[in-house]
Design a protein around this motif. Structure first.
Motif, PDB file in Angstrom:
ATOM      1  N   THR A   1       0.830  -1.201   0.000  1.00  0.00           N
ATOM      2  CA  THR A   1       0.000   0.000   0.000  1.00  0.00           C
ATOM      3  C   THR A   1       0.864   1.250   0.000  1.00  0.00           C
ATOM      4  N   LEU A   2       1.901   1.261   0.835  1.00  0.00           N
ATOM      5  CA  LEU A   2       2.786   2.427   0.907  1.00  0.00           C
ATOM      6  C   LEU A   2       3.467   2.670  -0.432  1.00  0.00           C
ATOM      7  N   LEU A   3       3.964   1.613  -1.053  1.00  0.00           N
ATOM      8  CA  LEU A   3       4.636   1.750  -2.343  1.00  0.00           C
ATOM      9  C   LEU A   3       3.691   2.282  -3.406  1.00  0.00           C
ATOM     10  N   MET A   4       2.484   1.721  -3.505  1.00  0.00           N
ATOM     11  CA  MET A   4       1.573   2.139  -4.554  1.00  0.00           C
ATOM     12  C   MET A   4       1.138   3.592  -4.365  1.00  0.00           C
ATOM     13  N   ARG A   5       0.996   4.036  -3.116  1.00  0.00           N
ATOM     14  CA  ARG A   5       0.677   5.449  -2.903  1.00  0.00           C
ATOM     15  C   ARG A   5       1.802   6.334  -3.431  1.00  0.00           C
ATOM     16  N   GLU A   6       3.041   5.963  -3.164  1.00  0.00           N
ATOM     17  CA  GLU A   6       4.170   6.776  -3.617  1.00  0.00           C
ATOM     18  C   GLU A   6       4.293   6.753  -5.140  1.00  0.00           C
ATOM     19  N   LEU A   7       4.014   5.610  -5.763  1.00  0.00           N
ATOM     20  CA  LEU A   7       4.064   5.543  -7.227  1.00  0.00           C
ATOM     21  C   LEU A   7       2.972   6.404  -7.849  1.00  0.00           C
ATOM     22  N   ARG A   8       1.768   6.356  -7.287  1.00  0.00           N
ATOM     23  CA  ARG A   8       0.681   7.187  -7.818  1.00  0.00           C
ATOM     24  C   ARG A   8       1.003   8.669  -7.660  1.00  0.00           C
ATOM     25  N   CYS A   9       1.567   9.018  -6.525  1.00  0.00           N
ATOM     26  CA  CYS A   9       1.945  10.410  -6.293  1.00  0.00           C
ATOM     27  C   CYS A   9       2.994  10.856  -7.302  1.00  0.00           C
ATOM     28  N   LEU A  10       3.964  10.009  -7.574  1.00  0.00           N
ATOM     29  CA  LEU A  10       5.004  10.338  -8.550  1.00  0.00           C
ATOM     30  C   LEU A  10       4.414  10.495  -9.946  1.00  0.00           C
ATOM     31  N   ALA A  11       3.513   9.585 -10.325  1.00  0.00           N
ATOM     32  CA  ALA A  11       2.898   9.664 -11.650  1.00  0.00           C
ATOM     33  C   ALA A  11       2.049  10.921 -11.800  1.00  0.00           C
ATOM     34  N   ASP A  12       1.366  11.323 -10.723  1.00  0.00           N
ATOM     35  CA  ASP A  12       0.466  12.484 -10.797  1.00  0.00           C
ATOM     36  C   ASP A  12       1.212  13.805 -10.767  1.00  0.00           C
ATOM     37  N   THR A  13       2.318  13.864 -10.020  1.00  0.00           N
ATOM     38  CA  THR A  13       3.013  15.141  -9.835  1.00  0.00           C
ATOM     39  C   THR A  13       4.286  15.266 -10.665  1.00  0.00           C
ATOM     40  N   GLY A  14       4.869  14.128 -11.052  1.00  0.00           N
ATOM     41  CA  GLY A  14       6.108  14.171 -11.809  1.00  0.00           C
ATOM     42  C   GLY A  14       7.328  14.474 -10.969  1.00  0.00           C
ATOM     43  N   GLY A  15       7.207  14.453  -9.637  1.00  0.00           N
ATOM     44  CA  GLY A  15       8.352  14.768  -8.787  1.00  0.00           C
ATOM     45  C   GLY A  15       8.333  13.997  -7.492  1.00  0.00           C
ATOM     46  N   MET A  16       9.496  13.880  -6.862  1.00  0.00           N
ATOM     47  CA  MET A  16       9.639  13.197  -5.576  1.00  0.00           C
ATOM     48  C   MET A  16      10.151  14.193  -4.551  1.00  0.00           C
ATOM     49  N   GLU A  17       9.749  13.958  -3.302  1.00  0.00           N
ATOM     50  CA  GLU A  17      10.329  14.700  -2.181  1.00  0.00           C
ATOM     51  C   GLU A  17      11.030  13.696  -1.294  1.00  0.00           C
ATOM     52  N   LEU A  18      12.359  13.753  -1.281  1.00  0.00           N
ATOM     53  CA  LEU A  18      13.149  12.781  -0.549  1.00  0.00           C
ATOM     54  C   LEU A  18      13.561  13.347   0.796  1.00  0.00           C
ATOM     55  N   ALA A  19      13.551  12.496   1.804  1.00  0.00           N
ATOM     56  CA  ALA A  19      14.012  12.901   3.125  1.00  0.00           C
ATOM     57  C   ALA A  19      15.533  12.959   3.131  1.00  0.00           C
ATOM     58  N   SER A  20      16.104  13.377   4.242  1.00  0.00           N
ATOM     59  CA  SER A  20      17.560  13.459   4.354  1.00  0.00           C
ATOM     60  C   SER A  20      18.169  12.080   4.139  1.00  0.00           C
ATOM     61  N   PRO A  21      19.388  12.019   3.615  1.00  0.00           N
ATOM     62  CA  PRO A  21      20.005  10.714   3.345  1.00  0.00           C
ATOM     63  C   PRO A  21      20.131   9.884   4.600  1.00  0.00           C
ATOM     64  N   ARG A  22      19.959   8.574   4.439  1.00  0.00           N
ATOM     65  CA  ARG A  22      20.169   7.649   5.543  1.00  0.00           C
ATOM     66  C   ARG A  22      21.657   7.320   5.599  1.00  0.00           C
ATOM     67  N   PRO A  23      22.140   6.770   6.722  1.00  0.00           N
ATOM     68  CA  PRO A  23      23.548   6.393   6.800  1.00  0.00           C
ATOM     69  C   PRO A  23      23.945   5.487   5.643  1.00  0.00           C
ATOM     70  N   GLU A  24      25.191   5.614   5.228  1.00  0.00           N
ATOM     71  CA  GLU A  24      25.662   4.845   4.076  1.00  0.00           C
ATOM     72  C   GLU A  24      25.465   3.358   4.294  1.00  0.00           C
ATOM     73  N   ARG A  25      25.093   2.692   3.232  1.00  0.00           N
ATOM     74  CA  ARG A  25      24.815   1.263   3.322  1.00  0.00           C
ATOM     75  C   ARG A  25      26.013   0.492   3.844  1.00  0.00           C
ATOM     76  N   LYS A  26      25.748  -0.347   4.826  1.00  0.00           N
ATOM     77  CA  LYS A  26      26.786  -1.214   5.357  1.00  0.00           C
ATOM     78  C   LYS A  26      26.494  -2.647   4.936  1.00  0.00           C
ATOM     79  N   ALA A  27      27.186  -3.572   5.547  1.00  0.00           N
ATOM     80  CA  ALA A  27      26.941  -4.974   5.228  1.00  0.00           C
ATOM     81  C   ALA A  27      25.503  -5.344   5.595  1.00  0.00           C
ATOM     82  N   ALA A  28      25.008  -6.390   4.964  1.00  0.00           N
ATOM     83  CA  ALA A  28      23.641  -6.827   5.228  1.00  0.00           C
ATOM     84  C   ALA A  28      23.449  -7.111   6.712  1.00  0.00           C
TER      85      ALA A  28
END
Length: 544
Positions: free
Chosen positions: A207-234
């Motif tokens: 549900t969360l993903l589909m809401r974000e995809l619909r929002c992107l399709a309707d507005t043509g833009g994303m609003e990203l939060a601040s970067p998360r810590p750099e990816r570490k090992a799994a």
């Protein structure tokens, strides 16, 4: 308190809306797609705003954490007993007909056109040249790295650590970015079982993903939060010692649930909600001033709504008598702190609760929760307080709960909790918003970005919306610690229209204002008084 903020409707830098969003999907086990992965593909195919242009196959990363034999055994055992769910059958595709193709250094859709984004439905990922070709980057889920071929350990940490909620988020990798950025975050009430905890969150993630995809399709833009810590090992799977702690916790949880089941079978409902009243307004009342409502009989009372009528105060509430499983709506007159029961206001073949009572044009209406009937119902009072007739219905076929209707700045708004689910029906995680024409419900227009709130700590309605100083406020439930209705929030609605919804949490009421409480999940106020419901008990894991 304003540390908890929820919003729907993105306002970042916008480019002209694309007619169709070209999406690629990346998997690493095409022969064994899980229910949540199948649902995502199905949802993309059913929406004309999206084009599923490519399905890519990538081998599992070599550095993925390996589950021990003990974890694999525990996971399989729990999956076969507590985590069974029906298989999802896609409506818009056949798995055998999906055009799987291997990942190359650059990716494109079947026609050779560039993709707008790629959804990683596993821990696999694209290389930098491929990401450079994606307009909106590579999206992946935070839970995808908690797995190996033999086990999925995402749900364990929350249960082992007794976390109030388990959090997940959608991350975005873009060309030239040193770190991933967070696109959306949601937190959900931690379940008693690790496998169920993980499965539940994956279902909500759709549900969360589909809401974000619909929002992107309707507005043509994303609003990203601040970067998360750099990816570490799994993330590492739980150790043997942690699994032993988990086994002890799970055993206690299962025993408690077994006791509740026996009590229910014997007609002794363990969830004995009761009512408390006090003096004050909903925006600033002190719950420590609340006192128990005195009432005759041993019925369970919850979801109270106050109504002033001819100089007296009445309480409409969900009533459940011992041994019954289907509640009805009862009404009583509140005299001081005593409730004089007057009788049954509404009784149906299906379960009733949350009797939201409101006035309009000199008439009294009730909109109870009727999710078992799979529709929204509004009843009109023909003889106060015990005679009501069905006035209107809406949302046919949907499972909606705890609905409220409010007139704010000359526009009617319907707030309701709808469960979008396959295996885990849940009304605590999604708030949907509609503009309507009033109690007639002849015009019902959904918000552009429904559900406008996602997350069990804030989404579910906890009482009547109210105005104060020209602003609109929404009581909401705080479902945490594995408890339904653990606490309450007062949410200030900062922006309300069909394009954008934004609210913030002003205060939280936890069940610590009177000794011996485990939950408080509903609030209403009238005539200078407030009323709440409470659940006696003890928070799991607290000292005895």
């Amino acid at each position: 308190m304003d540390s908890l903020v929820t919003k729907a409707g993105k306002t970042g830098t916008r480019s002209p809306p694309a007619t169709v969003l070209r999406i690629g999907v990346l998997v690493d086990r095409p022969d064994h797609l899980e229910n949540w992965q199948l649902r995502i593909i199905d949802r993309i195919l059913e929406d004309s705003r999206f084009c599923l242009a490519s399905i890519l196959v990538s081998p599992a990363p070599a550095d993925r954490g390996k589950a021990s034999k003990l974890l694999q055994l525990a996971f399989r055992l729990e999956r076969s007993t507590l985590g069974r769910q029906p298989s999802y059958h896609p409506k818009h595709f056949s798995l055998a007909d999906l055009p799987f193709e291997p990942v190359h250094s650059r990716v494109s859709g079947g026609s050779g056109q560039k993709l707008d984004l790629v959804l990683c439905l596993s821990d696999g990922g694209l290389n930098e040249p491929a990401i450079a070709d994606l307009r909106f980057g590579e999206w992946h889920f935070s839970f995808s790295r908690h797995a190996s071929a033999g086990a999925d350990w995402f749900g364990y940490a929350g249960v082992i650590e007794r976390s109030p909620v388990t959090e997940m988020h959608i991350e975005v990798r873009r060309d030239g970015a040193a770190t991933d950025c967070i696109l959306a975050t949601a937190a959900f009430n931690t379940k008693f079982s690790a496998v169920r905890n993980g499965d539940f969150i994956k279902e909500r993630a759709v549900t969360l993903l589909m809401r974000e995809l619909r929002c992107l399709a309707d507005t043509g833009g994303m609003e990203l939060a601040s970067p998360r810590p750099e990816r570490k090992a799994a993330p590492s799977p739980p150790t043997g010692r942690q699994l032993a702690r988990y086994a002890a916790t799970l055993s206690r949880n299962l025993f408690a649930r077994a006791v509740e089941a026996v009590q229910a079978k014997l007609g002794k409902d363990a969830a004995a909600w009761a009512l408390y009243v006090g003096e004050g307004q909903p925006q600033d009342f002190d719950p420590r001033t609340a006192v128990p409502v005195t009432a005759l009989g041993d019925e369970i009372r919850a979801d109270p709504f106050l109504v002033e009528h001819e100089g007296q105060t009445y309480v409409f509430y969900e009533a459940l008598e011992p041994g019954q499983t289907k509640a009805h709506i009862a009404v009583g007159r509140l005299i001081g702190n005593t409730l004089e029961r007057l009788g049954i206001a509404l009784k149906c073949d299906h379960h009733l609760s949350f009797p939201f009572v409101f006035r309009h044009d000199g008439q009294l209406f009730m909109m109870p929760e009727t999710n078992q009937a799979r529709r929204l119902e509004i009843w009109r009072c023909t003889e106060f307080p015990l005679r009501w007739e069905l006035h209107s219905t809406a949302l046919e076929g949907l499972s909606s709960a705890d609905s409220t209707l409010t007139l704010f700045r000359d526009r009617w708004w319907l707030f309701t909790n709808i469960s979008d689910f396959h295996a885990y029906e849940d009304h605590c995680s999604e708030l949907h918003l509609f503009e309507v024409d009033g109690p007639d419900l002849k015009r019902v227009v959904p918000h552009r970005h429904n559900p406008v709130v996602i997350g069990s700590s804030v989404a579910r309605n906890g009482g009547r919306p109210f105005e104060h100083a020209g602003k609109l406020f929404r009581p909401s439930q705080r479902n945490e610690h594995g408890i339904y209705g653990y606490g309450l929030n007062i949410m200030e609605i900062e922006q309300l229209d069909l394009e954008t919804y934004r609210e913030r949490c002003l205060r939280t009421i936890e069940p610590d204002f009177t000794p011996g409480l485990m939950a408080c999940h509903h609030l209403d106020a009238a005539a200078g008084r407030y009323i709440i419901d409470v659940l006696p008990g003890q928070l799991p894991g607290s000292p005895r």
